[in-house]
Design an enzyme around this catalytic site. Sequence first.
Site, PDB file in Angstrom:
ATOM      1  CD  GLU A 122      19.931 -49.546   4.563  1.00  0.00           C
ATOM      2  OE1 GLU A 122      19.726 -49.698   5.779  1.00  0.00           O
ATOM      3  OE2 GLU A 122      19.191 -48.834   3.848  1.00  0.00           O
ATOM      4  CG  HIS A 180      16.726 -48.318   1.698  1.00  0.00           C
ATOM      5  ND1 HIS A 180      17.347 -47.492   2.597  1.00  0.00           N
ATOM      6  CD2 HIS A 180      15.725 -47.581   1.151  1.00  0.00           C
ATOM      7  CE1 HIS A 180      16.763 -46.312   2.594  1.00  0.00           C
ATOM      8  NE2 HIS A 180      15.761 -46.333   1.732  1.00  0.00           N
ATOM      9  NE  ARG A 204       9.733 -46.281  -5.480  1.00  0.00           N
ATOM     10  CZ  ARG A 204      11.052 -46.076  -5.467  1.00  0.00           C
ATOM     11  NH1 ARG A 204      11.661 -45.907  -4.301  1.00  0.00           N
ATOM     12  NH2 ARG A 204      11.752 -46.034  -6.580  1.00  0.00           N
ATOM     13  CB  SER A 239      13.941 -44.096   3.234  1.00  0.00           C
ATOM     14  OG  SER A 239      14.528 -43.860   1.980  1.00  0.00           O
TER      15      SER A 239
END
Length: 293
Positions: A240, A270, A51, A133
Amino acid sequence: MSVADAAPVHRTPAGGFEMLTVPSSMGPIKVQVQWASRGGSSALYLLDGLRAPDDHSQWTTDTDALRQFAGDNVTLVFPVGGHSSFYTDWYRPSSTNGQKTTYRWETFLTRELPDFLADYGVSRTNNAIVGVSMGGNAALTLAAHHRDQFRWAGSFSGFLNPTYPMWNQAMRAAMLDEGRFNLDDMWGPTSDPAWSRNDAVVQAERLRGLPVYVTTGNGVPGPLDATNGVGNTVNAAGIEAFAVIAASIFRDRTVALGIPARVDFTTGTHTWPYWQQSLTTARPMILDALGER
């Protein structure tokens, strides 16, 4: 060539924070930098997650990275944007969201941006790279394919094995959810060689001799989840769980190859507070690799 001819156009500014606008094949790209405290030439590139916002790096707002390295002689480099890009060179613009320009993030991070920063005295060769990520796998694969540029690589909660059976479907769903990006326009069908080229597990042999740090939470909420809210925590725990599997596969692969990568499993989910904690752990490794301790 004389020493004067070989010198950079500028000397790296000694300390301070700045937003740069860097020309690229994708158009102008914003890059935030915190200059090395004493004008040194080494740099740490920090990559965002799926994001990634288009006006700032989340590293600068969601962690204390700026404070952690404020006294260090290392320039922090925060590329801005690239959400759902996986920081790779795509085959074409996404066909499902009206994207006009083809993502060319590998080209930017390994050619255009280093060339631009060289004019400020930043080394093209004495760099480290870390990502969270989405950016975690990219950090390792970029380092694997550009060993002349990076001396250390790290992944925090990264998805390091995109060729793992059916994981492409999870990636497809995530990219559609985040900006309606089409996975097929990135690396093509899973039979395409681009998938293996961008898989840190598959490319592990290329990391031999490079200090590598991989860390992930175990998906169990901890104290740092207290401000996330129940819904966000449940989601972060589920994501996660995939990162744990990927880190385990990467660990087993490097052990089998005799590559001494450091892989840590911790409690957590996460989310950024844990990645800030991971950066604290990684900082001495980064400084050692760059010769700044």
